[in-house]
Motif scaffolding. Structure first.
Motif, short mmCIF file in Angstrom:
data_model
loop_
_atom_site.label_atom_id
_atom_site.label_comp_id
_atom_site.label_asym_id
_atom_site.label_seq_id
_atom_site.Cartn_x
_atom_site.Cartn_y
_atom_site.Cartn_z
N MET A 54 85.60 -25.34 58.90
CA MET A 54 85.04 -25.26 60.25
C MET A 54 84.69 -26.66 60.75
SD MET A 54 81.63 -23.23 61.47
CE MET A 54 82.34 -21.66 61.11
N MET A 55 85.05 -26.96 61.98
CA MET A 55 84.67 -28.20 62.64
C MET A 55 83.15 -28.29 62.68
SD MET A 55 85.40 -29.37 66.55
CE MET A 55 83.96 -28.45 67.12
N VAL A 56 83.56 -29.79 61.79
CA VAL A 56 82.15 -29.92 61.71
C VAL A 56 81.52 -30.50 63.00
CG1 VAL A 56 81.78 -29.47 59.37
CG2 VAL A 56 82.63 -31.71 60.02
N THR B 205 76.15 -27.31 62.90
CA THR B 205 76.99 -28.51 62.99
C THR B 205 78.00 -28.37 64.12
OG1 THR B 205 76.77 -28.92 60.61
CG2 THR B 205 78.63 -29.97 61.75
N LEU B 206 78.59 -27.18 64.23
CA LEU B 206 79.53 -26.92 65.32
C LEU B 206 78.86 -27.07 66.67
CD1 LEU B 206 82.28 -25.96 66.35
CD2 LEU B 206 81.55 -23.60 65.93
N ARG B 207 77.64 -26.54 66.80
CA ARG B 207 76.88 -26.68 68.04
C ARG B 207 76.68 -28.15 68.39
NH1 ARG B 207 70.92 -25.02 67.20
NH2 ARG B 207 71.00 -27.03 66.12
N THR B 208 76.30 -28.95 67.40
CA THR B 208 76.08 -30.38 67.64
C THR B 208 77.37 -31.06 68.07
OG1 THR B 208 74.29 -30.43 66.02
CG2 THR B 208 75.30 -32.54 66.60
N ASN B 209 78.48 -30.73 67.40
CA ASN B 209 79.77 -31.34 67.74
C ASN B 209 80.19 -30.97 69.16
OD1 ASN B 209 79.91 -32.49 65.22
ND2 ASN B 209 81.27 -30.94 64.37
N ILE B 210 79.94 -29.73 69.55
CA ILE B 210 80.28 -29.29 70.90
C ILE B 210 79.46 -30.09 71.92
CG2 ILE B 210 80.06 -27.37 72.53
CD1 ILE B 210 80.70 -25.49 70.17
N GLN B 211 78.18 -30.26 71.64
CA GLN B 211 77.32 -30.98 72.58
C GLN B 211 77.74 -32.44 72.72
OE1 GLN B 211 73.67 -29.91 70.54
NE2 GLN B 211 73.06 -28.53 72.19
N VAL C 226 82.37 -15.55 65.82
CA VAL C 226 82.07 -16.96 66.08
C VAL C 226 81.30 -17.10 67.39
CG1 VAL C 226 83.09 -19.21 66.62
CG2 VAL C 226 84.02 -17.85 64.74
N ALA C 227 81.75 -16.41 68.44
CA ALA C 227 81.09 -16.48 69.74
C ALA C 227 79.65 -15.99 69.65
CB ALA C 227 81.85 -15.65 70.76
N ALA C 228 79.43 -14.87 68.93
CA ALA C 228 78.09 -14.30 68.80
C ALA C 228 77.16 -15.24 68.04
CB ALA C 228 78.16 -12.95 68.10
N ASN C 229 77.64 -15.80 66.94
CA ASN C 229 76.80 -16.71 66.15
C ASN C 229 76.55 -18.02 66.87
OD1 ASN C 229 76.10 -15.69 63.26
ND2 ASN C 229 78.21 -14.99 63.61
N LEU C 230 77.52 -18.49 67.64
CA LEU C 230 77.31 -19.68 68.45
C LEU C 230 76.24 -19.42 69.51
CD1 LEU C 230 80.68 -21.49 69.30
CD2 LEU C 230 78.63 -22.44 68.20
N ALA C 231 76.30 -18.23 70.12
CA ALA C 231 75.31 -17.86 71.14
C ALA C 231 73.91 -17.87 70.54
CB ALA C 231 75.64 -16.49 71.72
N ALA D 249 93.39 -26.65 80.10
CA ALA D 249 92.16 -26.22 79.44
C ALA D 249 91.57 -27.35 78.61
CB ALA D 249 92.43 -25.00 78.56
N ASN D 250 90.27 -27.50 78.67
CA ASN D 250 89.57 -28.52 77.90
C ASN D 250 89.18 -27.95 76.54
OD1 ASN D 250 88.12 -30.80 77.11
ND2 ASN D 250 86.28 -30.20 78.25
N VAL D 251 89.99 -28.24 75.52
CA VAL D 251 89.72 -27.74 74.17
C VAL D 251 88.84 -28.75 73.44
CG1 VAL D 251 90.72 -27.01 71.98
CG2 VAL D 251 91.92 -26.51 74.13
N LEU D 252 87.64 -28.33 73.11
CA LEU D 252 86.67 -29.22 72.48
C LEU D 252 86.89 -29.35 70.99
CD1 LEU D 252 83.43 -28.03 74.33
CD2 LEU D 252 84.98 -29.88 74.96
N GLY D 253 87.46 -28.31 70.38
CA GLY D 253 87.67 -28.36 68.94
C GLY D 253 88.18 -27.05 68.40
N VAL D 254 88.40 -27.05 67.09
CA VAL D 254 88.99 -25.90 66.40
C VAL D 254 88.08 -25.45 65.27
CG1 VAL D 254 90.95 -25.09 65.02
CG2 VAL D 254 91.33 -26.64 66.95
#
Length: 228
Positions: free
Chosen positions: A1-3, A38-44, A69-74, A216-221
């Motif tokens: 998972m992107m860290v 970590t994913l949240r931080t990378n997205i920000q 993934v969407a639910a846990n990110l939320a 589309a703006n893809v921030l990561g995988v």
């Protein structure tokens, strides 16, 4: 998972009594929960010049785990102190309601059908995470792509972006449908979920091409379900 919850005037908001598949709630100290943080931080940090207000979670094929993934990110973004709205835009096979153990009798499709006397608040659910609101998909319509490309949907996106700190959209698979492609070009950022040992290189490349077509703006995988 992107860290303090969103103010509700006369809304009939439903409270979920239990959560399913939400490791960020069930096991907040687990390595997987830490990966979501970590994913949240990378997205920000990926949004340097613009505040992230809307995020779509995509996958090439079904079963990749994007709804989880969407639910846990939320949950993870909400626990940071944000007011978050999670919207189930997979109008073909809605599943967000199962992640939170709530019903799906009415939802996004009803809202877009513009039933007289009802607005967004009438369809929102809350859960045990203060600040997190959920809009389920609702009944499966005959025309999902048309609904998501409608002016009503565009207006909903604008209204919710003004009301919430972050709106996260769970989408149908990119391959075979245009639904996710439609949304991906309008949101601030996209997270692409790849299913380990299930999604082929060809699947990923085709999905990538469809995202490029709408800029589309893809921030990561997120490489999901890979062995530790």
């Amino acid at each position: 998972m992107m860290v303090e919850a969103v103010k509700k005037k006369k809304q009939k908001t439903k409270q979920s009594k239990r959560s399913h598949g939400l490791i960020t709630l069930a096991m907040p100290s687990s390595p997987v929960s830490e990966q979501f943080r970590t994913l949240r931080t990378n997205i920000q940090f990926s949004m340097v010049d613009k505040k992230l207000k809307s995020l779509a979670v995509l996958s090439a094929t079904s079963g990749a785990g994007k709804s989880t993934v969407a639910a846990n990110l939320a949950v993870t973004f909400t626990l940071q102190g944000n007011q978050v709205l999670l919207v189930d835009c997979d109008l073909r096979r809605p599943s967000v309601h199962r992640e939170f153990g709530i019903h799906n009798e009415e939802g996004l499709t009803n809202l877009l059908a513009n039933q007289v006397g009802k607005g967004l608040d009438d369809y929102l659910h809350t859960c045990e995470v203060p600040g997190l609101s959920i809009l389920t998909g609702g009944p499966v319509p005959p025309n999902p792509a048309e609904l998501l490309s409608s002016n009503r949907m565009k207006q909903l996106e604008k209204d919710t972006a003004e009301r919430f700190d972050l709106v996260i959209y769970d989408t149908p698979p990119l391959l075979g449908f245009t639904d996710a492609q439609i949304l991906s070009g309008r949101v601030d950022g996209n997270i692409f979920v790849v299913h380990y040992e299930e999604d082929t290189k060809e699947d990923v490349l085709k999905a990538s091409d469809s995202l490029k077509m709408v800029n589309a703006n893809v921030l990561g995988v997120v490489y999901n379900r890979a062995p530790g």
